[in-house]
Design an enzyme around this catalytic site. Structure first.
Site, PDB file in Angstrom:
ATOM      1  N   GLU A   1       1.878   9.423 -80.973  1.00  0.00           N
ATOM      2  CA  GLU A   1       2.767   9.430 -82.138  1.00  0.00           C
ATOM      3  C   GLU A   1       4.192   9.821 -81.766  1.00  0.00           C
ATOM      4  O   GLU A   1       5.145   9.158 -82.168  1.00  0.00           O
ATOM      5  CB  GLU A   1       2.232  10.403 -83.200  1.00  0.00           C
ATOM      6  CG  GLU A   1       3.226  10.611 -84.333  1.00  0.00           C
ATOM      7  CD  GLU A   1       2.674  11.284 -85.561  1.00  0.00           C
ATOM      8  OE1 GLU A   1       1.615  11.916 -85.494  1.00  0.00           O
ATOM      9  OE2 GLU A   1       3.325  11.157 -86.607  1.00  0.00           O
TER      10      GLU A   1
ATOM     11  N   ILE B   1      -0.860  16.381 -83.449  1.00  0.00           N
ATOM     12  CA  ILE B   1      -1.270  17.134 -84.651  1.00  0.00           C
ATOM     13  C   ILE B   1      -1.360  16.125 -85.783  1.00  0.00           C
ATOM     14  O   ILE B   1      -0.350  15.574 -86.209  1.00  0.00           O
ATOM     15  CB  ILE B   1      -0.255  18.228 -85.061  1.00  0.00           C
ATOM     16  CG1 ILE B   1       0.063  19.180 -83.913  1.00  0.00           C
ATOM     17  CG2 ILE B   1      -0.789  18.998 -86.272  1.00  0.00           C
ATOM     18  CD1 ILE B   1       1.071  20.290 -84.289  1.00  0.00           C
ATOM     19  N   ASP B   2      -2.569  15.883 -86.266  1.00  0.00           N
ATOM     20  CA  ASP B   2      -2.674  15.100 -87.496  1.00  0.00           C
ATOM     21  C   ASP B   2      -2.792  16.113 -88.625  1.00  0.00           C
ATOM     22  O   ASP B   2      -3.608  17.042 -88.566  1.00  0.00           O
ATOM     23  CB  ASP B   2      -3.871  14.142 -87.489  1.00  0.00           C
ATOM     24  CG  ASP B   2      -3.808  13.222 -88.705  1.00  0.00           C
ATOM     25  OD1 ASP B   2      -2.726  12.657 -88.951  1.00  0.00           O
ATOM     26  OD2 ASP B   2      -4.805  13.107 -89.421  1.00  0.00           O
TER      27      ASP B   2
ATOM     28  N   THR C   1       0.437  17.306 -89.851  1.00  0.00           N
ATOM     29  CA  THR C   1       1.573  18.160 -89.462  1.00  0.00           C
ATOM     30  C   THR C   1       2.080  18.966 -90.664  1.00  0.00           C
ATOM     31  O   THR C   1       2.432  20.140 -90.518  1.00  0.00           O
ATOM     32  CB  THR C   1       2.713  17.303 -88.841  1.00  0.00           C
ATOM     33  OG1 THR C   1       2.193  16.663 -87.678  1.00  0.00           O
ATOM     34  CG2 THR C   1       3.903  18.151 -88.441  1.00  0.00           C
TER      35      THR C   1
ATOM     36  N   ASP D   1      -3.482   8.066 -86.192  1.00  0.00           N
ATOM     37  CA  ASP D   1      -4.126   8.906 -87.217  1.00  0.00           C
ATOM     38  C   ASP D   1      -5.615   8.564 -87.353  1.00  0.00           C
ATOM     39  O   ASP D   1      -6.390   9.382 -87.847  1.00  0.00           O
ATOM     40  CB  ASP D   1      -3.478   8.668 -88.599  1.00  0.00           C
ATOM     41  CG  ASP D   1      -2.005   9.057 -88.653  1.00  0.00           C
ATOM     42  OD1 ASP D   1      -1.661  10.117 -88.142  1.00  0.00           O
ATOM     43  OD2 ASP D   1      -1.202   8.287 -89.221  1.00  0.00           O
TER      44      ASP D   1
HETATM   45  C1  IPD Z   1      -0.231  12.023 -91.703  1.00  0.00           C
HETATM   46  C2  IPD Z   1      -1.499  12.588 -92.250  1.00  0.00           C
HETATM   47  C3  IPD Z   1      -1.510  12.426 -93.758  1.00  0.00           C
HETATM   48  C4  IPD Z   1      -1.357  11.004 -94.167  1.00  0.00           C
HETATM   49  C5  IPD Z   1      -0.136  10.377 -93.535  1.00  0.00           C
HETATM   50  C6  IPD Z   1      -0.151  10.572 -92.040  1.00  0.00           C
HETATM   51  P1  IPD Z   1       0.740  13.235 -89.524  1.00  0.00           P
HETATM   52  O1  IPD Z   1      -0.180  12.132 -90.301  1.00  0.00           O
HETATM   53  O2  IPD Z   1      -2.614  11.977 -91.680  1.00  0.00           O
HETATM   54  O3  IPD Z   1      -2.728  12.845 -94.295  1.00  0.00           O
HETATM   55  O4  IPD Z   1      -1.240  10.943 -95.546  1.00  0.00           O
HETATM   56  O5  IPD Z   1      -0.152   9.006 -93.860  1.00  0.00           O
HETATM   57  O6  IPD Z   1       1.031  10.030 -91.492  1.00  0.00           O
HETATM   58  O7  IPD Z   1       2.159  12.883 -89.849  1.00  0.00           O
HETATM   59  O8  IPD Z   1       0.361  14.547 -90.046  1.00  0.00           O
HETATM   60  O9  IPD Z   1       0.357  12.993 -88.130  1.00  0.00           O
HETATM   61 CA    CA Z   2       0.932  13.724 -86.083  1.00  0.00          CA
END
Ligand code: IPD
Ligand code: CA
Length: 273
Positions: A70, A92-93, A95, A219
């Protein structure tokens, strides 16, 4: 070439644990936050440092492998997914959860070979939950085998979905409209703020489906195989075959639940990864 998936899994688990320890250490202190595509799309120094650490560690062991991460993509690297073994990484998913001291954040490491995901590791460092799956070998959390729920009717389902990070009015309004349609058709919706955590919940039978437009391949790659190996189904939210780069995902305990959701939601357009 023969691939030793057990060796890849062992390495991915070790690397996820080291990465998770970095996340956990940073979770309890003040974070310096920068925004990306909208004021709600967040990144911290920890996301970047953790991604560097994961890539460095995997590259050392597998120098011919490729990487999609990412933060590397955010810094301008092309998201290129070829037949070469490719590690797909979200440091980090969730974030925003991490930033707001909500424990539902995780390190995601998936591996694609010949453009098929063959293993996935999702590690929640704050709650110490290690979700893993290897193609054809089942899905596990801390060594306990996972299985999706036996819900086959949307009327009896709990559905995870998210508002996402975009603040583009049309996007947000269509998502809210979709949420409304799901609420009327099901037992309710839940949002844990991490695509991968939502998917692991479906994999372990804590709820029955997850739909989101706007997510990226990092993700969902690792968590996708965890859902499949727990007996769930993955598809594109339009009802067609899953396409990891299409910016949309629908997964469920059964094809009938997934198809019912697909029929009551409108597509939301995002640029492909
Ligand atoms: C996000 C998370 C969030 C989702 C977003 C993602 P990130 O990823 O998974 O739940 O709603 O679409 O982008 O930015 O925390 O890696
Ligand atoms: Ca992330």
């Amino acid at each position: 070439m023969d691939h030793d998936l057990q060796d890849y899994l062992k390495t991915a688990v070790e690397v996820a644990r080291v990465a998770g320890n970095m996340v956990k250490k940073a979770y309890y202190v003040d974070k310096s936050v920068v925004t990306k595509e909208s004021f709600a799309d967040l990144v911290t120094e920890t996301d970047q440092a953790v991604e560097r650490k994961i890539i460095e560690s995997l590259e050392k062991k597998y120098p011919t492998h490729k990487f999609i991460g990412e933060e590397s993509v955010a810094e301008g690297k092309k998201c290129e997914w070829t037949d070469t073994p490719t590690w797909i990484i979200d440091p980090i998913d969730g974030t925003s959860n991490f930033v707001h001291s909500i424990p539902y954040n995780c390190v995601c490491i998936g591996l694609g070979i010949n453009r098929k995901i063959v293993l996935g590791v999702v590690f929640l460092p704050v709650t110490d939950q290690m979700y893993t799956a290897v193609k054809g070998q089942g899905a596990f959390c801390n060594d306990k085998r996972l299985s999706v729920s036996n819900t086959s009717d949307l009327k009896n389902a709990v559905v995870y979905t998210e508002a996402g990070n975009s603040r583009q009015p049309d996007t947000v309004l269509t998502k809210i409209e979709n949420m409304k349609n799901i609420v009327f058709a099901s037992h309710g919706i839940r949002c844990f703020g991490s695509a991968a955590v939502n998917m692991c919940m479906v994999a372990q039978g804590s709820g029955d489906a997850y739909i989101e437009y706007g997510i990226h391949v990092w993700d969902i790659a690792a968590a996708g195989i965890i859902v499949e190996e727990a007996g769930g189904v993955l598809m594109d939210p339009t009802g067609s075959e899953v396409d990891y780069l299409s910016r949309g995902i629908l997964c469920a305990s059964s094809a009938s639940v997934a198809t019912s959701i697909s029929k009551i939601i409108k597509p939301v357009e995002f640029e492909r990864d």
